[in-house]
Design a protein around this motif. Sequence first.
Motif, PDB file in Angstrom:
ATOM      1  N   GLY A  20       0.813  -1.212   0.000  1.00 17.14           N
ATOM      2  CA  GLY A  20       0.000   0.000   0.000  1.00 17.14           C
ATOM      3  C   GLY A  20       0.846   1.261   0.000  1.00 17.14           C
ATOM      4  N   VAL A  21       1.870   1.291   0.848  1.00 16.88           N
ATOM      5  CA  VAL A  21       2.755   2.452   0.892  1.00 16.88           C
ATOM      6  C   VAL A  21       3.522   2.579  -0.419  1.00 16.88           C
ATOM      7  N   PHE A  22       4.005   1.459  -0.944  1.00 13.92           N
ATOM      8  CA  PHE A  22       4.743   1.500  -2.212  1.00 13.92           C
ATOM      9  C   PHE A  22       3.891   2.093  -3.334  1.00 13.92           C
ATOM     10  N   TRP A  23       2.690   1.549  -3.535  1.00 14.82           N
ATOM     11  CA  TRP A  23       1.834   2.036  -4.626  1.00 14.82           C
ATOM     12  C   TRP A  23       1.357   3.466  -4.388  1.00 14.82           C
ATOM     13  N   THR A  24       1.161   3.845  -3.146  1.00 15.77           N
ATOM     14  CA  THR A  24       0.772   5.227  -2.847  1.00 15.77           C
ATOM     15  C   THR A  24       1.896   6.185  -3.222  1.00 15.77           C
ATOM     16  N   LEU A 113      -6.257   4.311  -7.170  1.00 15.45           N
ATOM     17  CA  LEU A 113      -5.300   3.931  -6.134  1.00 15.45           C
ATOM     18  C   LEU A 113      -5.792   2.720  -5.349  1.00 15.45           C
ATOM     19  N   PHE A 114      -7.048   2.735  -4.970  1.00 19.95           N
ATOM     20  CA  PHE A 114      -7.630   1.632  -4.193  1.00 19.95           C
ATOM     21  C   PHE A 114      -7.567   0.319  -4.970  1.00 19.95           C
ATOM     22  N   LEU A 115      -7.962   0.354  -6.235  1.00 21.41           N
ATOM     23  CA  LEU A 115      -7.976  -0.882  -7.024  1.00 21.41           C
ATOM     24  C   LEU A 115      -6.581  -1.415  -7.308  1.00 21.41           C
ATOM     25  N   VAL A 116      -5.627  -0.534  -7.568  1.00 27.66           N
ATOM     26  CA  VAL A 116      -4.253  -0.997  -7.805  1.00 27.66           C
ATOM     27  C   VAL A 116      -3.698  -1.641  -6.540  1.00 27.66           C
ATOM     28  N   ILE A 117      -3.899  -0.983  -5.404  1.00 25.32           N
ATOM     29  CA  ILE A 117      -3.414  -1.555  -4.146  1.00 25.32           C
ATOM     30  C   ILE A 117      -4.139  -2.860  -3.848  1.00 25.32           C
ATOM     31  N   TRP A 118      -5.465  -2.854  -3.987  1.00 23.92           N
ATOM     32  CA  TRP A 118      -6.256  -4.047  -3.678  1.00 23.92           C
ATOM     33  C   TRP A 118      -5.847  -5.230  -4.560  1.00 23.92           C
ATOM     34  N   MET A 119      -5.742  -4.988  -5.854  1.00 25.28           N
ATOM     35  CA  MET A 119      -5.422  -6.075  -6.781  1.00 25.28           C
ATOM     36  C   MET A 119      -4.010  -6.611  -6.542  1.00 25.28           C
TER      37      MET A 119
END
Length: 144
Positions: A20-24, A113-119
């Motif tokens: 999550g931190v990485f993708w954010t 952001l939510f979908l990239v982190i979630w997936m």
Amino acid sequence: MLPTLNGRIQTRLFMLATWGVFWTLVLTPILPGDPDYRITFVLLGVVAVLGVIWELIYHALMQFRWEKDWPTFFGFITCINEGALIILLLRLDLVPFLGVDGSDVDIWAFVILFLVIWMSIWVWTNGPMRIFNVHWRFFGGRIV
């Protein structure tokens, strides 16, 4: 072995703290609406806090199932209700962290952001994590 409630909560928080931190960090500069890191990290924190609450709700619902577990597809589509709740809370201005106003958040930026982190988390925990971290499986999903 199936992940226990404690293991699911630990895994969720650990994965949000890493993936999550990485993708954010990577996606915030290119998201629509030009959100700043303060807003995106507050949203990541909201996802983490509400995620723990969701795990408690999911655990209670699983007690009505004979296997006491979700099929993998149910785990996959839970992103719909979790993301929808956060969007609703944003629109109703019920995210009071650090002065974030719900109207300051571009919904498409949050959805991306939510979908990239979630997936990425879902794919990792249902695939490579089970191969590279065998102990995670045998300890009920507990990290610590």
